[in-house]
Scaffold this active site. Sequence first.
Site, PDB file in Angstrom:
ATOM      1  N   LYS A  79      57.710  26.439   5.087  1.00 64.37           N
ATOM      2  CA  LYS A  79      59.187  25.981   5.582  1.00 64.37           C
ATOM      3  C   LYS A  79      60.149  27.235   5.256  1.00 64.37           C
ATOM      4  O   LYS A  79      60.129  27.748   4.276  1.00 64.37           O
ATOM      5  CB  LYS A  79      59.501  24.720   5.004  1.00 64.37           C
ATOM      6  CG  LYS A  79      60.696  24.217   5.721  1.00 64.37           C
ATOM      7  CD  LYS A  79      60.818  22.897   5.139  1.00 64.37           C
ATOM      8  CE  LYS A  79      62.266  22.108   5.576  1.00 64.37           C
ATOM      9  NZ  LYS A  79      62.565  20.944   5.209  1.00 64.37           N
ATOM     10  N   SER A 154      63.301  17.125   7.977  1.00 64.68           N
ATOM     11  CA  SER A 154      63.621  18.490   8.551  1.00 64.68           C
ATOM     12  C   SER A 154      62.473  19.565   8.556  1.00 64.68           C
ATOM     13  O   SER A 154      62.782  20.575   9.091  1.00 64.68           O
ATOM     14  CB  SER A 154      64.794  19.106   7.455  1.00 64.68           C
ATOM     15  OG  SER A 154      64.213  19.404   6.140  1.00 64.68           O
ATOM     16  N   SER A 178      62.260  14.515   4.161  1.00 61.68           N
ATOM     17  CA  SER A 178      61.896  15.651   5.228  1.00 61.68           C
ATOM     18  C   SER A 178      60.290  16.205   5.225  1.00 61.68           C
ATOM     19  O   SER A 178      60.008  16.727   6.011  1.00 61.68           O
ATOM     20  CB  SER A 178      62.773  16.714   4.742  1.00 61.68           C
ATOM     21  OG  SER A 178      64.151  16.803   5.391  1.00 61.68           O
TER      22      SER A 178
END
Lengths: 487, 489
Positions: A79, A154, A178
């Site tokens: 990420k 996210s 997330s």
Amino acid sequence: MNPLSSLAACQKLLSSRADGFAELASEALARAVALERGEQPIHAFLSLRDTAPCVGPEPSPGASWRAGGCLAGVPIAVKDNICTTDFPTTCGSRMLQGYVSPYSATAVRRLEAAGAWILGKTNLDEFGMGSSTEHSAYGPTRNPADRSRVPGGSSGGSAAAVAAGAVPAALGSSTGGSVRQPAALCGIVGLKPTYGRVSRYGLVAFASSLDHIGVLARSVRDAATVLEAIAGFDRRDATSQRRDPPRADRVSAAELAGRSIGIPGEYFGDELDDGVRAVMERTLGLLSRCGARITPVSLPSTELALACYYVIAPAEASSNLARYDGVRFGRRAPGVATLRELYGRSRGEGFGDEVKRRIVLGTHVLSAPRYEAFYVRALQLRRRVGDDIRRVLGEVDAIFAPTTPSPAFPLGSRCAAPTDMYRADLYTVAANLAGIPALSVPIGDVDGLPVGGQLMCGAWEEEKMCSIGAAIERLVGYDPPRARGVG
Amino acid sequence: MSDLGTGTVIGLEVHVRLATVTKLFCGCPAVFGASPNSRVCPMCLGLPGALPTLNGDAVRLAVRAALALGYRVERTSEFVRKQYFYPDLPKGYQITQYAHPLARQGSLRVPDAAGGRRVPLRRLQLEEDAGKSVHDQLESSSLLDFNRCGLPLIEIVTEPVLRSPSEARAFLVRLRQVLERYARVSDCRMEEGELRADANISLVDSGGVTRAGRVEVKNLNSFAHVERALAVEERRLAARVAEGHAPGAETRLYDAEARKTRALRGKEEVLDYRYMPEPDLPPLRIDEASLRAAADGLPPAPAEVERRLIEHHGLSPQEAARIANTPGRAAYLEATVADGGLPLARTASGLVLGQLAAERKRRGLESEADLLPPAALRRLAQLRLDGRLSARTAARALELLFRLREPSPSDVDELVASRQLTQVAEPAELERWIRQALAAHPGEVERYRAGEERLLGYFMGEVMRASSGRADPRAATLLLRALLRSAEG
């Protein structure tokens, strides 16, 4: 068969021939590039390796974790709020466009020490603030299961990259859900470990007391393997704990009989989508037929947990994001005359609306006149949430509940109403507030949209949690999206 | 100011840099004077993803400072973020302590005319320093040096009980003595910002009601500045009160060149620091073992040492203060005199503060004890006290003793004998030196006899010279007078 669909498949290719790595790396790169193409690109990645090298990284000889060998030569995505020296780390924000960290996060260094090959950095809601990956300054990610819908967030880029078969596993981060929420919406496994299990050093802070690095993969076993590689004490993170990493080889899908599974009534309220409810009920039926003891439990603080979360997380965010001031790195507004203007314009231009909303909210609740009424009460509530969960977990092996109230929603459908978006975290924030491990496992779908079931266990019980998760995985036999021709 | 019926009340907030090898929350070297921005890392630059880790040595020194100042060290203290935007504050917040400081309720005894006054200390907290802004080198830009970011500081806050600018200064002098020389937790070099003080001052009437204040004065980078700035501010406030005003709380900056203070910000502009718990650092726990480790070798407080020197050894307050200047010197004197009685202590103290201190300084030694073992000094002081050595021969003996390595008391005796340094009171010998001196100066003898009696001192000097300092001054004076008189007759 896609060699990137699991760690085992990667290893099979890697060991089958001398140039196995080159082929695996090119395949991963080609698939990742393909996700950026077409009319409705998945757009899972923000940056990618330019080329696939011929020789993969070797596990470092000093790597003490046994999982080391399992990741040798395996492409993994990270990420884009986790620092890497080989790629920019943008956090999905204009503020950090082109920013390259001078150091790599501990989790990334451990992956590389275990021999993993970082393929690229994945899209996210700006600084992790969002539940749909629509709040990225670099455009939204789409759900591989249905490109008109969000992949969740996210860590939407990581979830989509795994679900679409570009990598067998990816690192994500979770502040309120997330990792589990996008995993559920994309039909894969999302594992958030115990707070302190994985070093946060190099994870760009959103809300430090809630931030966790987690793993997205297509099976519980693979997620556990990656977790084993990145877990363990790190002297650079004062909140990391001296605990041996959980061992993937102790994860066993064998035993469900006799396990007591607590079902919290509060997670089955009016907000729960009927389709998700049906999938959950079918799963509970399967569990009980296997001998699991299904026990109704109560978590009365559930509804308050979300409110508590949306005070504490913005408060910490307002503090953590103060460093983006245009002075030392990141976006700096040109042609400013005064210091106030430098701050105002750099931050005004660099941050997106959702980030600004949370900074304002957090600044408000920390201001002297509001502190007691909001922040201190939220801290009290946080203790209550944790006490509630620990009390229940003293009576059952695990709590099982839906991961999200509904399956993936259409792109753009919740952007106008932030609080609707916030409700996507309703079932996931409690584990972050309590710091306990939680796992989302695909348990079915509603009209082709994946549904996740969430397990929560006591702190440091990842091995038990993954074992129950693997058993559910096997029991449900859910076909991941690749079987339907995606990725 | 007595005509206004007001008194002055001063409180101090002091920041002291701990003498650690590395910074408080990262491994960067804690050095002064390195080229700008050469001692920085992701942590002290506030780069994304960097996390603080607490320097255990800074904790040890902070606890040691707390113990030296009589604080109650808290078993658990907590770090917080104090938030404000400024370019030399990279993270946008300072990691410090607030509701739960490292230590509470200390005190420091400050010397005054009445023999010392206890100044209560509110709290002691551990925190990081900010970077340095340089505003005056470029016309339209400021320069930033982040080397100082993250250096460990302790903040010491007094109760507002100091009664004058000079007492504020005396407090700071004493504080530096304790932290630098006694506890040895800081080098306390003010010119390098290792000890910084902010002061607040109020005027109160005889009933304790505030007439003016509380005014905070900043930018005080020497003890002299503290005293002068407070005196300037005291006069300014008194004048305002006399004009019928009631000046309120504000923050003012001291301009050392102009010897004036000027307003920085008023009360209405008070900043909201939005304190919040520091989530990156767990609570700091101090257990018995770390308390013991921090207290290791900590000498008693200077006020305590001074009290003992005065009460037990009979030194004057001034002498005691000079002896207690460093704990090593006090220990040396006490080892020398043991229980030898008050006169011996005073004699030894005179030697230590005089010739030994001068020689130690000349040679750049750490302690007077490195010059002469206590036993040898004791023997020398005893000879001086018994009248067997004069001031001059004692000085000569010391000079010679400094050349020896670790002389013993018998070395002292031997040296005094072999160099014929003992004082002579034997009349025949004295008479020989006196007659010699008088014979050499017939003119002066005549003037003396004509009534110029102040020449007696001159003749004594000549007698001492003739005797190489061995003449017993009292006996020699008597005999000198007698001989001058007898020659008259």
